[in-house]
Scaffold this motif. Structure first.
Motif, PDB file in Angstrom:
ATOM      1  N   GLY A 322       0.832  -1.167  -0.006  1.00 55.76           N
ATOM      2  CA  GLY A 322      -0.021   0.004   0.160  1.00 55.76           C
ATOM      3  C   GLY A 322       0.801   1.177   0.012  1.00 55.76           C
ATOM      4  N   PRO A 371      -5.837  -1.233   0.288  1.00 54.79           N
ATOM      5  CA  PRO A 371      -5.277  -0.102  -0.797  1.00 54.79           C
ATOM      6  C   PRO A 371      -5.003  -0.609  -2.072  1.00 54.79           C
ATOM      7  N   TRP A 375      -7.091   0.766  -5.274  1.00 55.41           N
ATOM      8  CA  TRP A 375      -6.686   1.466  -6.249  1.00 55.41           C
ATOM      9  C   TRP A 375      -6.852   0.707  -7.673  1.00 55.41           C
TER      10      TRP A 375
END
Ligand code: SF4
Length: 448
Positions: A322, A371, A375
């Motif tokens: 991340g 994360p 994304w």
């Protein structure tokens, strides 16, 4: 064309009719270019690069700036031609004939120039790696993070039967493992080769090309560049690719073949387990053809990405961490998030075929897995992902090893069932394209 395919060997026909292709199509992304090159319906990109004429006739005399300007011009031509090839409007073999200097030659010259101020990866060390220093004579020579000069070493090459089904297929992925790396992952599961730059045998570009030829003639569905990381060997790899179209059906060089087979990990006597068959390896029965797969940590420079754009038919980027400090803490790698996400955005914008790999790590679901998946969902939700549950503590994280470091205790175990299921469920809630490739490979067989 049709009669050629009707003669395809049964292993390739089985590869072509794997259910996975149908599933991926239903999921919205079936890697169409890679698939077509893999079964020799289309020529690999390196053949297209060879068919594009370069107007700089003496590459050695041009400045690097001039070479990049020429590259940008030729890339536009490459993209138009790639499109025409896909729609069947161009006969690539006749266009390759008679080229004096091509985009492929330009790529070779550019990587050789880059080697003199190495900017292959994001470290951008600017070290001159072009001159090899004899042992004992070069104590004052500076090295970059990868510790390499110009020599490349290969630790092993073989038919990899453990990659994703689209890459391992029926006959395996033609994998070439290089030594050394530009990251320092404490948990590396290839620590013996990534942390030891002297592991393996020294290879020339010609020997490397011979490895590709052998693996493809034995039926591998692709050439799988991996390590450590392949980026730090870019000059050797690009030069090897530039030689591929000269390979014929017959064995090119017995002496080199004997040398490289010392590290062929699945060889039990020459061709005793694998038999060569040119039906696997030639486009229109005339020119050697193998799809190129870039299996990398993606910690590359933009310049390296540009070079690979006209050579790679598929990409297999790792996306591990991340945006916090985990890359620095666990892999001693700064600028990780920005570098990898920017490179992923590039191949997505370029409409390339790729599969993203993400490894679930213990105690890192909230800071890394989530994360990373967020994304992907925001930027490229249709891209196939392999969310891997195979992590086990290795290298500096293995409590049973003398290399173990207490500071990595938080990742000195396998992920729990809860961590794995939570990760899969998170990906499912984001509607990501992960089930086809992840669940087929899942070690623990857990489902969201
Ligand atoms: S490959 Fe990367 S780590 Fe190695 S010298 Fe070049 S820029 Fe530095």
């Amino acid at each position: 064309m049709t009669s050629f395919f009707s003669t395809l060997n049964k292993e390739f026909r089985k590869f072509e009719s794997l259910d996975t292709w149908k599933q991926l199509k239903e999921d919205g992304n079936s890697l169409p270019w890679y698939f077509a090159v893999s079964i020799n319906r289309m020529p690999a990109k390196y053949l297209i690069s060879k068919s594009i004429s370069c107007s700089v006739t003496d590459l050695k005399l041009a400045s690097e700036q001039e070479l990049w300007e020429e590259y940008l011009k030729l890339m536009g031509i490459f993209l138009d031609k790639w499109k025409a090839v896909r729609s069947g409007e161009v006969d690539i073999i006749s266009e390759m004939a008679g080229q004096k200097t091509s985009l492929m030659d330009l790529n070779v010259e550019l990587v050789n120039r880059m080697l003199t101020h190495c900017n292959f990866c994001r470290w951008n060390c600017q070290i001159d790696r072009s001159v090899e220093i004899a042992a004992g004579a070069g104590q004052t020579k500076k090295h970059g993070t990868c510790q390499l000069e110009s020599t490349s070493k290969v630790s092993s090459y073989f038919h990899h039967r453990g990659e994703e089904i689209v890459f391992r297929g029926i006959m395996g992925s033609g994998t070439i493992f290089f030594t050394s790396c530009n990251m320092r992952c404490s948990f590396c599961q290839n620590g013996d080769i990534s942390t030891d730059k002297d592991n393996g045998i020294i290879i020339t570009p010609n020997m490397l090309a011979l490895m590709i030829w052998q693996l493809r003639m034995e039926g591998c569905h692709n050439t799988n560049w991996v390590g450590g990381d392949p980026t730090i060997h870019l000059h050797t790899i690009v030069q090897a690719i530039s030689m591929l179209d000269s390979f014929k059906v017959s064995n090119p060089n017995n002496e080199d073949l004997n040398y490289i087979e010392a590290v062929k990990a699945d060889n039990y006597g020459r061709y005793s387990t694998w038999h060569t068959n040119s039906e696997y390896a030639f486009y229109q029965k005339q020119v050697f053809n193998s799809p190129q797969l870039w299996n990398s940590n993606f910690f590359m420079s933009k310049e390296a990405m540009y070079i690979l754009r006209s050579l790679m038919d598929a990409w297999l980027p790792d996306f591990k961490f991340g945006p916090g400090k985990c890359a620095l803490d666990l892999s001693r790698t700064p600028w990780y998030w920005d570098t990898v996400t920017n490179n992923l955005k590039l191949i997505h914008e370029w409409d390339e075929d790729f599969v993203i790999r993400h490894l679930i790590m213990p105690n890192h679901v909230d800071c890394c897995t989530k994360p990373v998946l967020d994304w992907i969902a925001k930027n490229m939700p249709e891209v196939p992902i392999n969310i891997m549950d195979q992590y086990y503590p290795d290298n500096l994280c293995d409590p049973m090893s003398t290399k173990y470091r207490e500071r990595y205790s938080e990742i000195a175990r396998s992920p729990t069932k809860d961590e794995i299921v939570r990760s899969y469920q998170y990906a499912k809630d984001l509607n990501l394209n992960f089930e086809t490739l992840s669940l087929e490979k899942s070690v623990f067989g857990m489902k969201p």
